[in-house]
Design a protein around this motif. Sequence first.
Motif, PDB file in Angstrom:
ATOM      1  N   SER A 265     -40.768  25.714  51.504  1.00  0.00           N
ATOM      2  CA  SER A 265     -42.047  25.215  52.004  1.00  0.00           C
ATOM      3  C   SER A 265     -42.999  26.335  52.415  1.00  0.00           C
ATOM      4  CB  SER A 265     -41.808  24.291  53.205  1.00  0.00           C
ATOM      5  OG  SER A 265     -41.003  23.189  52.857  1.00  0.00           O
ATOM      6  N   GLN A 266     -42.582  27.573  52.270  1.00  0.00           N
ATOM      7  CA  GLN A 266     -43.370  28.742  52.679  1.00  0.00           C
ATOM      8  C   GLN A 266     -43.734  28.680  54.167  1.00  0.00           C
ATOM      9  OE1 GLN A 266     -45.934  30.972  49.954  1.00  0.00           O
ATOM     10  NE2 GLN A 266     -46.247  29.044  48.855  1.00  0.00           N
ATOM     11  N   ILE A 267     -42.755  28.265  54.962  1.00  0.00           N
ATOM     12  CA  ILE A 267     -42.911  28.247  56.418  1.00  0.00           C
ATOM     13  C   ILE A 267     -42.008  29.329  57.005  1.00  0.00           C
ATOM     14  CG2 ILE A 267     -42.598  26.933  58.548  1.00  0.00           C
ATOM     15  CD1 ILE A 267     -43.161  24.390  56.974  1.00  0.00           C
ATOM     16  N   THR A 268     -42.581  30.196  57.804  1.00  0.00           N
ATOM     17  CA  THR A 268     -41.824  31.261  58.455  1.00  0.00           C
ATOM     18  C   THR A 268     -41.792  31.020  59.954  1.00  0.00           C
ATOM     19  OG1 THR A 268     -42.494  32.884  56.773  1.00  0.00           O
ATOM     20  CG2 THR A 268     -41.705  33.751  58.887  1.00  0.00           C
ATOM     21  N   LEU A 269     -40.596  31.031  60.540  1.00  0.00           N
ATOM     22  CA  LEU A 269     -40.435  30.963  61.986  1.00  0.00           C
ATOM     23  C   LEU A 269     -40.067  32.349  62.487  1.00  0.00           C
ATOM     24  CD1 LEU A 269     -38.391  27.667  62.589  1.00  0.00           C
ATOM     25  CD2 LEU A 269     -40.867  28.001  62.704  1.00  0.00           C
ATOM     26  N   SER A 270     -40.837  32.838  63.450  1.00  0.00           N
ATOM     27  CA  SER A 270     -40.595  34.158  64.014  1.00  0.00           C
ATOM     28  C   SER A 270     -40.512  34.039  65.533  1.00  0.00           C
ATOM     29  CB  SER A 270     -41.726  35.110  63.619  1.00  0.00           C
ATOM     30  OG  SER A 270     -41.478  36.418  64.073  1.00  0.00           O
ATOM     31  N   PHE A 271     -39.580  34.759  66.151  1.00  0.00           N
ATOM     32  CA  PHE A 271     -39.327  34.616  67.581  1.00  0.00           C
ATOM     33  C   PHE A 271     -39.409  35.971  68.276  1.00  0.00           C
ATOM     34  CE2 PHE A 271     -37.303  31.140  65.391  1.00  0.00           C
ATOM     35  CZ  PHE A 271     -37.577  30.042  66.188  1.00  0.00           C
ATOM     36  N   LEU A 272     -40.218  36.018  69.330  1.00  0.00           N
ATOM     37  CA  LEU A 272     -40.373  37.236  70.123  1.00  0.00           C
ATOM     38  C   LEU A 272     -40.144  36.920  71.586  1.00  0.00           C
ATOM     39  CD1 LEU A 272     -42.010  38.032  67.471  1.00  0.00           C
ATOM     40  CD2 LEU A 272     -43.392  39.469  68.972  1.00  0.00           C
ATOM     41  N   SER A 273     -39.470  37.841  72.290  1.00  0.00           N
ATOM     42  CA  SER A 273     -39.290  37.708  73.732  1.00  0.00           C
ATOM     43  C   SER A 273     -39.862  38.936  74.427  1.00  0.00           C
ATOM     44  CB  SER A 273     -37.808  37.547  74.085  1.00  0.00           C
ATOM     45  OG  SER A 273     -37.086  38.715  73.729  1.00  0.00           O
ATOM     46  N   GLY A 274     -39.949  38.863  75.737  1.00  0.00           N
ATOM     47  CA  GLY A 274     -40.411  40.000  76.519  1.00  0.00           C
ATOM     48  C   GLY A 274     -41.783  39.781  77.125  1.00  0.00           C
ATOM     49  N   ALA A 275     -42.189  40.750  77.934  1.00  0.00           N
ATOM     50  CA  ALA A 275     -43.427  40.639  78.699  1.00  0.00           C
ATOM     51  C   ALA A 275     -44.651  40.887  77.826  1.00  0.00           C
ATOM     52  CB  ALA A 275     -43.406  41.633  79.856  1.00  0.00           C
ATOM     53  N   TRP A 276     -45.763  40.238  78.187  1.00  0.00           N
ATOM     54  CA  TRP A 276     -47.037  40.508  77.531  1.00  0.00           C
ATOM     55  C   TRP A 276     -47.464  41.926  77.862  1.00  0.00           C
ATOM     56  CZ3 TRP A 276     -48.229  35.587  80.491  1.00  0.00           C
ATOM     57  CH2 TRP A 276     -47.787  34.463  79.773  1.00  0.00           C
ATOM     58  N   SER A 277     -47.809  42.682  76.825  1.00  0.00           N
ATOM     59  CA  SER A 277     -48.120  44.095  77.014  1.00  0.00           C
ATOM     60  C   SER A 277     -48.640  44.643  75.694  1.00  0.00           C
ATOM     61  CB  SER A 277     -46.850  44.857  77.416  1.00  0.00           C
ATOM     62  OG  SER A 277     -45.876  44.767  76.374  1.00  0.00           O
ATOM     63  N   PRO A 278     -49.197  45.874  75.694  1.00  0.00           N
ATOM     64  CA  PRO A 278     -49.569  46.506  74.422  1.00  0.00           C
ATOM     65  C   PRO A 278     -48.378  46.638  73.483  1.00  0.00           C
ATOM     66  CG  PRO A 278     -50.617  47.647  76.249  1.00  0.00           C
ATOM     67  CD  PRO A 278     -49.665  46.663  76.868  1.00  0.00           C
ATOM     68  N   GLU A 279     -47.195  46.910  74.043  1.00  0.00           N
ATOM     69  CA  GLU A 279     -45.993  47.018  73.215  1.00  0.00           C
ATOM     70  C   GLU A 279     -45.651  45.689  72.567  1.00  0.00           C
ATOM     71  OE1 GLU A 279     -46.310  50.168  76.088  1.00  0.00           O
ATOM     72  OE2 GLU A 279     -46.200  47.992  76.415  1.00  0.00           O
ATOM     73  N   PHE A 280     -45.889  44.590  73.292  1.00  0.00           N
ATOM     74  CA  PHE A 280     -45.651  43.259  72.736  1.00  0.00           C
ATOM     75  C   PHE A 280     -46.552  43.028  71.533  1.00  0.00           C
ATOM     76  CE2 PHE A 280     -46.900  38.835  72.392  1.00  0.00           C
ATOM     77  CZ  PHE A 280     -45.697  38.149  72.416  1.00  0.00           C
ATOM     78  N   VAL A 281     -47.825  43.382  71.658  1.00  0.00           N
ATOM     79  CA  VAL A 281     -48.772  43.186  70.549  1.00  0.00           C
ATOM     80  C   VAL A 281     -48.379  44.036  69.351  1.00  0.00           C
ATOM     81  CG1 VAL A 281     -51.181  43.369  69.835  1.00  0.00           C
ATOM     82  CG2 VAL A 281     -50.626  42.558  72.136  1.00  0.00           C
TER      83      VAL A 281
END
Length: 391
Positions: A265-281
């Motif tokens: 279906s061309q659906i991608t699930l991606s999971f990220l954890s951790g604090a909001w920060s420049p490193e997160f972006v």
Amino acid sequence: MTTPFSFSFAGDDIDEDEKLSLGKSSSTAERLPTTPQQQAPTSSSASAFPVQGKPLLPPLHHDLSHMLSTLPSKIAYSTLSIDLEGDRGTIQIPRRELWDVRVQLMAEEESSENVSESQPGLGEHDVKTGIYEGGFKSWESSVDLVKVLAAENVQQILDRDPCSLIELGCGTALPSLALFQWAMAARKKRAAGLGEMESSPLVLTLADYNPSVLYLVTLPNFVLAWALEKRAEIAILEEAFTVCEGELELTADVLSAFTEFLLSSQITLSFLSGAWSPEFVELLYSSSSLTASPAEATHNTKTLVIGAETIYSPFALESFTATLLSILERERRDRSSGYATAIIAAKRLYFGVGGSLDDFVDKMRALGAFVHTLREETDGVRRGVVKCLLS
């Protein structure tokens, strides 16, 4: 010593078992998790996570295959019925039962005391300073966000254009689950009416501070949403649901069918954890999550960032606003012919904690964003939903 914080909500969760009505005619003030108590909290519990100066979890990308391999053999669930406004009907969103999460953790930890200590959020506290952000529970503003996404006809672009959808502070991910269900329905309709034509790529990025939330509730909820949508079409799913009412057996064949569906279906699930920060972006864009679309579609991708109950303290508001603005700026820079917007839902004021929707709006406008109010809730707890764009 870590200090727990409780919003002192009227209920532990939006609970279908207690016949909570989320329709436009319901009185949410009486039946839903409502508002923090207006009494000033003690100094030891005055700051909800995140807290300035406290160590925060670093950002981390989680592999879907590994996450699926950690799921239990079965999960128990209930469905949350949300009445959409106008003539848009009702959406049923499945969620893994909190008690089932507790059972899994008790089996792994061999003691309920260990579970309570290692997994805050499954007990009496909504937030545990520096450790847990509240993702095991579903909150009112996430329901408001589902209604707004439907009213804004977001579902119409899910199969027509390449889309990147990012939910910050996803928790149980009610809004993203609604988008996922709409995307599945659109693909089913396209397959029935247009034969061999493929759907446009869809990337769903789910981000929560706590990895445990992603593993224990976010991903299971997506598997449930897919299984309930496809149970009549796939024999192994019908079998997986019949063992015990309200439970889904997660056999190897079921999980394999889930991954095959996402791929086809061309659906991608991606999971990220951790604090909001420049490193997160940076991780958000360096991981495969936002580069899963074909190269020729990258610049035409429609990007939507969503979040609910993410600004409940001054420091949370600060870090969330900076992260959101960074994402919108990067989208404008990298996808000049595309479209990026954010839709954020929150309470007007978090009593005793310090966060407010008005402060968020003022800060975003001061940083050069255009902010427009999409929804206001004045009955009971005052809440709102706003759209943010870079001018």
